[in-house]
Design a protein around this motif. Structure first.
Motif, short mmCIF file in Angstrom:
data_model
loop_
_atom_site.label_atom_id
_atom_site.label_comp_id
_atom_site.label_asym_id
_atom_site.label_seq_id
_atom_site.Cartn_x
_atom_site.Cartn_y
_atom_site.Cartn_z
N LEU A 89 -1.84 8.44 9.48
CA LEU A 89 -3.02 9.13 8.93
C LEU A 89 -3.74 8.22 7.95
O LEU A 89 -4.98 8.19 7.92
CB LEU A 89 -2.58 10.43 8.24
CG LEU A 89 -3.70 11.29 7.70
CD1 LEU A 89 -4.55 11.82 8.83
CD2 LEU A 89 -3.14 12.45 6.90
N GLY A 90 -2.98 7.45 7.17
CA GLY A 90 -3.57 6.57 6.17
C GLY A 90 -4.50 5.54 6.80
O GLY A 90 -5.60 5.31 6.30
N GLN B 283 0.81 -1.22 0.00
CA GLN B 283 0.00 0.00 0.00
C GLN B 283 0.84 1.27 0.00
O GLN B 283 0.31 2.37 -0.03
CB GLN B 283 -0.92 0.03 1.22
CG GLN B 283 -1.85 -1.13 1.26
CD GLN B 283 -2.91 -0.93 2.31
OE1 GLN B 283 -3.77 -0.08 2.19
NE2 GLN B 283 -2.84 -1.71 3.37
N GLN C 183 -13.00 4.81 5.57
CA GLN C 183 -13.40 4.39 4.23
C GLN C 183 -14.01 2.98 4.24
O GLN C 183 -14.96 2.69 3.53
CB GLN C 183 -12.18 4.42 3.33
CG GLN C 183 -12.50 4.49 1.85
CD GLN C 183 -11.25 4.42 1.02
OE1 GLN C 183 -10.39 3.57 1.21
NE2 GLN C 183 -11.11 5.33 0.08
N LEU D 45 -4.16 12.05 1.75
CA LEU D 45 -2.80 11.85 2.26
C LEU D 45 -1.81 12.87 1.70
O LEU D 45 -0.65 12.87 2.10
CB LEU D 45 -2.32 10.43 1.95
CG LEU D 45 -2.85 9.36 2.91
CD1 LEU D 45 -2.32 8.01 2.53
CD2 LEU D 45 -2.46 9.68 4.34
N TYR E 264 -5.20 8.38 -1.23
CA TYR E 264 -3.97 9.13 -1.47
C TYR E 264 -4.23 10.61 -1.67
O TYR E 264 -3.29 11.41 -1.60
CB TYR E 264 -3.19 8.53 -2.63
CG TYR E 264 -2.72 7.14 -2.27
CD1 TYR E 264 -1.64 6.97 -1.41
CD2 TYR E 264 -3.40 6.01 -2.70
CE1 TYR E 264 -1.24 5.71 -1.03
CE2 TYR E 264 -3.00 4.75 -2.33
CZ TYR E 264 -1.92 4.61 -1.48
OH TYR E 264 -1.54 3.36 -1.08
N LEU F 83 -7.73 7.08 7.99
CA LEU F 83 -8.64 7.34 6.87
C LEU F 83 -9.22 6.05 6.31
O LEU F 83 -10.40 6.00 5.93
CB LEU F 83 -7.91 8.12 5.77
CG LEU F 83 -7.55 9.56 6.11
CD1 LEU F 83 -6.54 10.10 5.12
CD2 LEU F 83 -8.78 10.43 6.10
N LEU F 84 -8.38 5.00 6.25
CA LEU F 84 -8.86 3.71 5.74
C LEU F 84 -9.97 3.15 6.63
O LEU F 84 -10.92 2.56 6.14
CB LEU F 84 -7.72 2.71 5.66
CG LEU F 84 -6.86 2.74 4.40
CD1 LEU F 84 -5.70 1.77 4.53
CD2 LEU F 84 -7.68 2.38 3.18
#
Lengths: 189, 244
Positions: free
Chosen positions: A116-117, A20, A124, B108, B105, A120-121
């Protein structure tokens, strides 16, 4: 959702770095020595688990009830930055030994996009707070595994004769490519 | 007080070639590797980053007298995150297919080292006009690098560019190039070629091609965190521990 399957998927099959591309900066930057790589790995594990928990709580109890989902990017980055500060202050004051081990890596984690990813995932993928935290923890374990393996390979590579143009960054990328192919094997059983 | 280094054209050339954020400074690796599966995605990512970079550079440069020095990192983060949110909405509204392909992304971009790095190294110190051109140059350099990597991966991995088939029908696409390992591999070869070109220049300027990125520490995103103290970079700290 089967927690075991989620854990396996987060740590190995959808490895955070190798498939990823999150947290690449730390993955490449702090993997020269295995000791610092493992330290960074544990610091990320610590912060990432905590951050997915706190972001989950804030998102479900503050942003959703007030219809402010669109502010999640701003909210999450501020939470991560504040959290890193608090963790650093807390460890310095109360858990001195852990601070000495992880201290220097903590400030670098704010700019680690894996944290942060994952926050957010979680949004989502519609995970609830518990699932999100478990997902965050095992994603971080995946990061720890891959940065540790890369650092061991890089330590061995010091003794190899690498072509001049490939020295430094390019050869590390090729190593990462081979690791990524190896991790691909997990997704096809 | 604009010296030669702050001329608009010089700034753009600096971003595209001299200090190319991807090939020279090795910044912003996450989007570079993740969004270059096709030329279209690469362009989408590059241009949205450019827009945010120009806007945040301008804003930070205008506010540099107001923001207290100790509060600058959190302020920069909020400014960048606000622009990212705006761009996110615009992309969702006008380019839904690219938005869907880029996924997480886009938000991000907030933690893209290039934007924070330019705010810290340039926009926080210079005037608004120079900062706009600095952002534009860096953004275009980033876009071109992404386009280059994306095109190579798409041609080798799928036999197309921008979705148009260009290879003969007999060509069997090497699928792995549009998968994760291909990103690392293509990037490695691009930087190796860049190193080869710069090895000659290294003798003149003292730039060491074996280092990760350029020698100037101030353009690194981590600079805001480490403040130029080398020991904080982790590598040196680790080494000191080993020596001790």
């Amino acid at each position: 959702m089967n927690i075991m399957l989620l854990a396996l998927s987060a740590a190995l099959i959808n490895n955070v770095v190798l498939s990823q591309f999150l947290g690449i900066c730390a993955f490449l930057g702090v993997s020269k020595k295995s000791r610092s790589a493992v330290g960074m790995g544990f610091a990320v594990t610590f912060v990432l688990t905590l951050a997915s928990l706190v972001c989950g709580i804030i998102y479900h109890f503050l942003l959703v009830p007030f219809g402010l989902e669109y502010l999640k990017t701003i909210a999450f980055i501020l939470i991560v930055a504040a959290l890193v500060q608090f963790v650093e202050m807390f460890l310095k004051k109360f858990v001195k030994s852990l601070y000495d081990a992880l201290g220097i890596y903590l400030p670098l984690i704010t700019t680690n996009c894996a944290v942060l990813g994952v926050a957010l995932l979680n949004v989502q993928k519609d995970y609830d707070i518990l699932t999100g935290t478990v997902y965050g923890f095992f994603t971080a374990i995946g990061f720890l595994i891959s940065i540790a393996i890369l650092s061991y390979i890089r330590e061995k590579m010091e003794f190899n004769n690498v072509p001049k143009a490939f020295q430094g960054f390019p050869i590390v990328m090729i190593t990462a490519a081979l690791m990524s192919i190896a991790f691909f094997g997990f997704s096809s059983f | 007080m604009t010296d030669k280094k702050d001329k608009p054209l010089e700034r753009i050339w600096n971003g595209i070639y001299v200090e190319n954020p991807v090939f020279c400074l090795i910044l912003g690796m996450c989007p570079t590797l993740a969004t270059t599966t096709s030329a279209t995605n690469a362009i989408g990512m590059g241009l949205s980053t450019t827009a945010i970079l120009v806007a945040s550079n301008l804003m930070i440069s205008l506010l540099k007298g107001i923001i207290p020095n100790r509060m600058r990192i959190p302020s920069y983060i909020v400014i960048i995150a606000s622009f990212v949110t705006i761009v996110e909405f615009l992309m969702e509204g006008f380019f839904p297919s690219v938005y869907a392909a880029l996924g997480i992304y886009i938000p991000l971009i907030v933690v893209n080292c290039i934007i924070m790095g330019r705010a810290e190294a340039y926009a926080g110190k210079k005037g608004p006009v120079e900062s706009i051109f600095d952002g534009l140059g860096m953004g275009l350099g980033f876009t071109l690098a992404l386009l280059l990597i994306g095109s190579v991966r798409e041609i080798v991995g799928a036999g197309t560019v921008f979705g148009i088939r260009i290879t003969p029908a007999a060509y069997e696409p090497v699928n792995i190039f549009i998968l994760a390992p291909g990103a690392f591999l293509v990037m490695a070869f691009f930087v190796a070629v860049m190193n080869k070109l710069k090895i000659g220049a290294a003798r003149r300027t003292g730039w060491d091609p074996t280092e990760n990125g350029c020698s100037d520490c101030s353009s690194c995103a981590r600079h805001s965190v480490c403040g130029g103290k080398k020991a904080v970079s982790g590598e040196e700290a680790g080494m000191k521990e080993v020596q001790a």
